[in-house]
Design an enzyme around this catalytic site. Structure first.
Site, PDB file in Angstrom:
ATOM      1  N   GLU A 168      11.697  43.881  40.561  1.00 39.69           N
ATOM      2  CA  GLU A 168      13.144  43.933  40.790  1.00 39.69           C
ATOM      3  C   GLU A 168      13.895  43.306  39.626  1.00 39.69           C
ATOM      4  O   GLU A 168      14.937  43.783  39.217  1.00 39.69           O
ATOM      5  CB  GLU A 168      13.491  43.190  42.093  1.00 39.69           C
ATOM      6  CG  GLU A 168      14.940  43.356  42.541  1.00 39.69           C
ATOM      7  CD  GLU A 168      15.890  42.309  41.974  1.00 39.69           C
ATOM      8  OE1 GLU A 168      17.117  42.505  42.110  1.00 39.69           O
ATOM      9  OE2 GLU A 168      15.437  41.326  41.384  1.00 39.69           O
ATOM     10  N   ASP A 186       8.319  39.814  42.399  1.00 36.11           N
ATOM     11  CA  ASP A 186       8.331  39.261  41.041  1.00 36.11           C
ATOM     12  C   ASP A 186       9.371  38.157  40.906  1.00 36.11           C
ATOM     13  O   ASP A 186      10.270  38.015  41.729  1.00 36.11           O
ATOM     14  CB  ASP A 186       8.626  40.368  40.012  1.00 36.11           C
ATOM     15  CG  ASP A 186      10.006  41.003  40.201  1.00 36.11           C
ATOM     16  OD1 ASP A 186      10.429  41.210  41.352  1.00 36.11           O
ATOM     17  OD2 ASP A 186      10.670  41.263  39.178  1.00 36.11           O
ATOM     18  N   HIS A 200      11.462  41.233  47.095  1.00 34.80           N
ATOM     19  CA  HIS A 200      10.681  41.526  45.881  1.00 34.80           C
ATOM     20  C   HIS A 200       9.720  40.388  45.536  1.00 34.80           C
ATOM     21  O   HIS A 200      10.006  39.223  45.767  1.00 34.80           O
ATOM     22  CB  HIS A 200      11.579  41.899  44.701  1.00 34.80           C
ATOM     23  CG  HIS A 200      12.509  40.829  44.208  1.00 34.80           C
ATOM     24  ND1 HIS A 200      12.142  39.917  43.244  1.00 34.80           N
ATOM     25  CD2 HIS A 200      13.796  40.537  44.514  1.00 34.80           C
ATOM     26  CE1 HIS A 200      13.162  39.117  42.984  1.00 34.80           C
ATOM     27  NE2 HIS A 200      14.182  39.457  43.747  1.00 34.80           N
ATOM     28  N   HIS A 258      16.756  31.833  38.711  1.00 33.70           N
ATOM     29  CA  HIS A 258      16.261  32.184  37.363  1.00 33.70           C
ATOM     30  C   HIS A 258      16.115  31.003  36.426  1.00 33.70           C
ATOM     31  O   HIS A 258      16.038  31.184  35.218  1.00 33.70           O
ATOM     32  CB  HIS A 258      17.136  33.265  36.687  1.00 33.70           C
ATOM     33  CG  HIS A 258      17.162  34.551  37.457  1.00 33.70           C
ATOM     34  ND1 HIS A 258      17.767  35.688  36.976  1.00 33.70           N
ATOM     35  CD2 HIS A 258      16.658  34.883  38.666  1.00 33.70           C
ATOM     36  CE1 HIS A 258      17.649  36.656  37.867  1.00 33.70           C
ATOM     37  NE2 HIS A 258      16.980  36.192  38.903  1.00 33.70           N
TER      38      HIS A 258
END
Ligand SMILES: [Zn+2]
Length: 407
Positions: free
Chosen positions: A174, A79, A77, A379
């Site tokens: 995602e 993003d 993904h 993250h």
């Protein structure tokens, strides 16, 4: 371009996704990145390159053997997480990591330390790509993209490695749970695929939660508290009674591995009306269904006690465990296992305590387990990726292509 050069280029694109935007891709930066990748795939000489209006980029590496070989896909993904900025990422390579604290940002006192992240010590002597402490890194999942593109480039440069038709797919969004929604499985045209979106080296995932959301509205009856005897029904108390009837230890903070849970995620209320929200999770389909039945049972119990219509339940299934779609094609797991072992990686099967794009794709007809991309601490500002992890993931992709053709 090398694997590392690719990765460093990719993280320079700001592709943070946004839950609130309501369009696909959710942010324009993802389309900018998709166009860049499209050009790169063109310059590598890939075929059937398509980028649709939703930002899904597909391409083909044609077979170099006449033998009939199943078409296999690799997916990652584009993003990055809405949890932290991915703009102006300024990565740094810590060569031959010595096992000590890494100061990411001296002024902000941001330190990546084995005291908090002991897994760092597994990568002593390796070369780590880290952040400057101000943004996330974006190894989730640009490491996956760099590995796939580099593996494809490697296969092009090494025609002696025989392989079937390989498809690659890069999708947006995602991180906001929408990566698979508009993924055109038919156009992708693979018998099966792998997402390169796991963490530590060796991770191989083909089980995830079955998931449902539940909302219960409790209606009360408000009366002046001075005259309320035998008249008032306080919906907050009724909701509290419901909550207390559920097993107190079947919650996220008390469970691990294959243990499921009821997770109370929200409560808003006053005397007249209280709304309670839950998510329900279990790997096992039968236990999952029983958890939902338990909700129905408890709501009936409340209504028997306080009167019909006091509690109204809304249940929605969100996604299912991909295991049931993978089990009939276990050879795709065996192939991943063999590929890892062949390149010196010890496979480590882990049940995901969440969902994945691969689970949704599996239920759309594309069995799709997840393989490590090599990054850690996703993250956030402490995200890092050992270069050696990325190389291993790239080798696994090459080896899978080779094994599928050899079988
Ligand atoms: Zn990811």
């Amino acid at each position: 371009m090398t694997l590392v050069e690719r990765f460093l280029k990719y993280v320079s694109f700001d592709t943070q996704s946004n839950e609130e935007s309501g369009v696909t891709p959710s942010t324009p930066g993802q389309m900018v990145f998709a166009r860049f990748l499209k050009e790169e795939l063109e310059s590598l000489g890939l075929e059937d390159i398509t980028l649709d209006e939703n930002g899904y980029l597909f391409a083909t590496l044609p077979a170099n053997t006449d033998k009939p070989v199943p078409v296999v896909g690799f997916i990652a993904h584009m993003d990055t997480s809405p949890d932290m900025s991915g703009k102006d990422v300024s990565p740094r390579i810590v060569e031959n990591y010595d096992g000590k604290d890494i100061v990411l940002c001296a002024e902000g006192k941001v330190v990546l330390s084995p005291a908090q992240f002991p897994e760092l010590l597994d990568h002593k002597g390796e070369d780590l790509i880290v952040t400057d402490g101000k943004t996330l890194l974006g190894a989730d999942d640009k490491a996956g993209i760099a590995e796939i593109v580099s593996a494809i480039a490697y296969l092009k440069e090494h025609p002696e490695i025989k392989h079937g038709k390989i498809r690659i797919g890069f999708n947006p969004d995602e991180e906001i749970g929408l990566g698979a929604h508009k993924f055109n499985v038919e156009q992708f045209g693979c018998e099966w695929a792998y997402t390169m979106d796991g963490g530590e080296v060796g991770e191989l995932e083909f089980e995830n939660f079955n998931a449902a959301s539940a909302k219960i509205v409790f209606k009360g009856r408000n009366v002046h508290p001075g005259y309320a005897k035998n008249k008032m029904i306080n919906s907050i108390r009724v909701a509290n009674r419901f909550i207390s009837m559920l097993p107190g230890h079947e919650t996220p903070e008390h469970t691990e591995g294959y243990e499921g849970f009821y997770h109370l995620i929200g409560i808003t209320g006053e005397v007249e009306r209280t709304t309670v929200s839950y998510i329900i999770r279990d790997h096992d389909r039968v236990r999952f269904e029983n958890r939902k039945k338990e909700f129905e049972h408890l709501v009936r119990k409340i209504n028997a006690e306080y009167g019909e219509g006091t509690a109204v339940l809304e249940l929605h299934d969100q996604y299912y465990n991909m295991r049931e779609k993978i089990e009939p094609v276990m050879h795709i797991i065996d192939t991943a296992f063999k590929a890892m072992e062949a390149v010196g990686v010890e496979p480590h099967v882990k049940a995901i305590r969440g969902g994945t794009d691969g689970a949704q794709l599996s239920f759309k007809g594309l069995p799709c387990p997840n393989i490590f991309a090599g990054g850690l601490n996703f993250h956030g500002r402490y995200e890092f990726v050992p270069i050696q992890n990325m190389e291993k993931a790239m080798n696994v992709i090459v080896k899978i292509a080779e094994l599928v053709a050899a079988q």
